[in-house]
Enzyme design. Structure first.
Site, PDB file in Angstrom:
ATOM      1  N   SER A  31       0.826  -1.199   0.000  1.00 11.79           N
ATOM      2  CA  SER A  31       0.000   0.000   0.000  1.00 11.79           C
ATOM      3  C   SER A  31       0.867   1.258   0.000  1.00 11.79           C
ATOM      4  CB  SER A  31      -0.911   0.004   1.234  1.00 11.79           C
ATOM      5  OG  SER A  31      -1.529   1.267   1.403  1.00 11.79           O
ATOM      6  N   GLN A  52       0.387  -0.541  -4.805  1.00  2.92           N
ATOM      7  CA  GLN A  52      -0.890   0.170  -4.912  1.00  2.92           C
ATOM      8  C   GLN A  52      -0.646   1.668  -4.809  1.00  2.92           C
ATOM      9  OE1 GLN A  52      -2.263   1.617  -1.797  1.00  2.92           O
ATOM     10  NE2 GLN A  52      -3.874   2.667  -2.929  1.00  2.92           N
ATOM     11  N   TYR A  54      -2.404   5.651  -4.992  1.00  2.00           N
ATOM     12  CA  TYR A  54      -3.567   6.530  -5.036  1.00  2.00           C
ATOM     13  C   TYR A  54      -3.329   7.599  -6.107  1.00  2.00           C
ATOM     14  CZ  TYR A  54      -5.272   4.615  -0.614  1.00  2.00           C
ATOM     15  OH  TYR A  54      -5.741   3.783   0.358  1.00  2.00           O
ATOM     16  N   THR A  80      -5.730   2.814  -7.331  1.00  2.00           N
ATOM     17  CA  THR A  80      -7.002   2.870  -6.615  1.00  2.00           C
ATOM     18  C   THR A  80      -7.818   4.053  -7.117  1.00  2.00           C
ATOM     19  OG1 THR A  80      -6.130   1.787  -4.645  1.00  2.00           O
ATOM     20  CG2 THR A  80      -8.081   3.171  -4.350  1.00  2.00           C
ATOM     21  N   ARG A  89     -15.226   8.962   9.041  1.00  2.00           N
ATOM     22  CA  ARG A  89     -14.954   7.844   9.954  1.00  2.00           C
ATOM     23  C   ARG A  89     -15.129   8.355  11.383  1.00  2.00           C
ATOM     24  NH1 ARG A  89      -9.580   5.458   6.801  1.00  2.00           N
ATOM     25  NH2 ARG A  89     -10.634   5.146   4.795  1.00  2.00           N
ATOM     26  N   LYS A 179      -8.181  -0.655  -9.291  1.00  2.00           N
ATOM     27  CA  LYS A 179      -8.862  -1.171  -8.103  1.00  2.00           C
ATOM     28  C   LYS A 179     -10.007  -0.226  -7.710  1.00  2.00           C
ATOM     29  CE  LYS A 179      -8.030  -2.204  -3.205  1.00  2.00           C
ATOM     30  NZ  LYS A 179      -8.792  -1.075  -2.635  1.00  2.00           N
ATOM     31  N   HIS A 203     -13.718  -0.734  -1.542  1.00  2.00           N
ATOM     32  CA  HIS A 203     -12.808  -0.211  -0.519  1.00  2.00           C
ATOM     33  C   HIS A 203     -13.249  -0.649   0.884  1.00  2.00           C
ATOM     34  CE1 HIS A 203      -9.347   2.650  -0.617  1.00  2.00           C
ATOM     35  NE2 HIS A 203      -9.490   2.555   0.682  1.00  2.00           N
ATOM     36  N   ARG A 206     -15.800   1.303   3.319  1.00  2.77           N
ATOM     37  CA  ARG A 206     -15.397   2.341   4.270  1.00  2.77           C
ATOM     38  C   ARG A 206     -15.592   3.756   3.737  1.00  2.77           C
ATOM     39  NH1 ARG A 206     -11.321   1.350   8.058  1.00  2.77           N
ATOM     40  NH2 ARG A 206      -9.998   3.002   7.232  1.00  2.77           N
TER      41      ARG A 206
END
Length: 218
Positions: A31, A52, A54, A80, A89, A179, A203, A206
């Site tokens: 990540s 991965q 972003y 992603t 959150r 993704k 994801h 979330r």
């Protein structure tokens, strides 16, 4: 699958996970928000890892990350595309992980640490440095994950379009997987724009509270 903050759960957890994946004969995907950096994880196993990424507003830093990933032998880039903004959150706010941290929350969090002595010994002390290894160049003065929070939240780019795949191809010479695809038309567009694979994902549920489950979309 890429897991952010992995190294906060166990000592150098991304290295442990990469070794476990190698023993199982499956790829490990690092990540962007891993505690252990690309170089540390790639050096821990013989199989090539995936990375991965972003979609960042700072394209030059994203390009630097891709160069680092290719330098350590990454074969697949997992872009992603389902995180244009960070979801609300509320639990993180209640626990003092994000937002303004009051004195009461600091005291409660401090008291909670005393009930997890094994974690303190194994991770908080034995698992250092607890920083985002892939983002240290962007924030050289950051010392703990919380120091990266505001920068990371401000980097997610909601303006990404299919045209960004052309930019990606200029800087990545391996395979590309998108993704976060949940729609058949998007899957077709991904292939038409040069993606080698799509990963059906919401994801972990979330980010948006009304998206379909991954298995239903699949």
């Amino acid at each position: 699958a890429p897991v952010g903050f992995g190294g906060m759960f166990a000592r150098r957890a991304e290295v442990q996970a990469a070794k476990a994946a190698e023993r199982a004969g499956i790829p490990f995907c690092e990540s962007t928000l891993s505690i252990c950096g690309l170089e540390e994880v790639a050096a821990s196993i013989k199989r090539p890892i995936w990375f991965q990424l972003y979609v960042m507003k700072d394209r030059s830093y994203a390009e630097d990350l891709m160069a680092r990933a290719q330098a350590v032998g990454c074969t697949t880039l997992v872009l992603t595309v389902d995180l244009a903004v960070v979801g609300q959150r509320y639990r993180d706010g209640r626990n003092g992980i994000s937002g303004k941290i009051s004195r009461a929350k600091r005291l409660r969090r401090g008291a909670d640490l005393f009930t997890h002595t094994k974690w303190v010994r194994d991770v908080a002390l034995g698992g250092r440095p607890l920083t985002f290894g892939n983002l240290e160049k962007a924030l050289p003065d950051a010392n703990v994950p919380g120091d990266f929070q505001a920068w990371v939240a401000g980097q997610f780019d909601p303006t990404v379009t299919w045209d960004d795949l052309a930019w990606l191809r200029e800087h990545w010479h391996g395979k590309i997987a998108l993704k976060g695809i949940l729609d058949p038309d998007d899957a077709r567009h991904a292939v038409d724009h040069g993606a080698d694979a799509v990963i059906v994902s919401n994801h972990g549920g979330r980010q948006l509270d009304d998206v379909p489950s991954s298995i239903r979309s699949l």
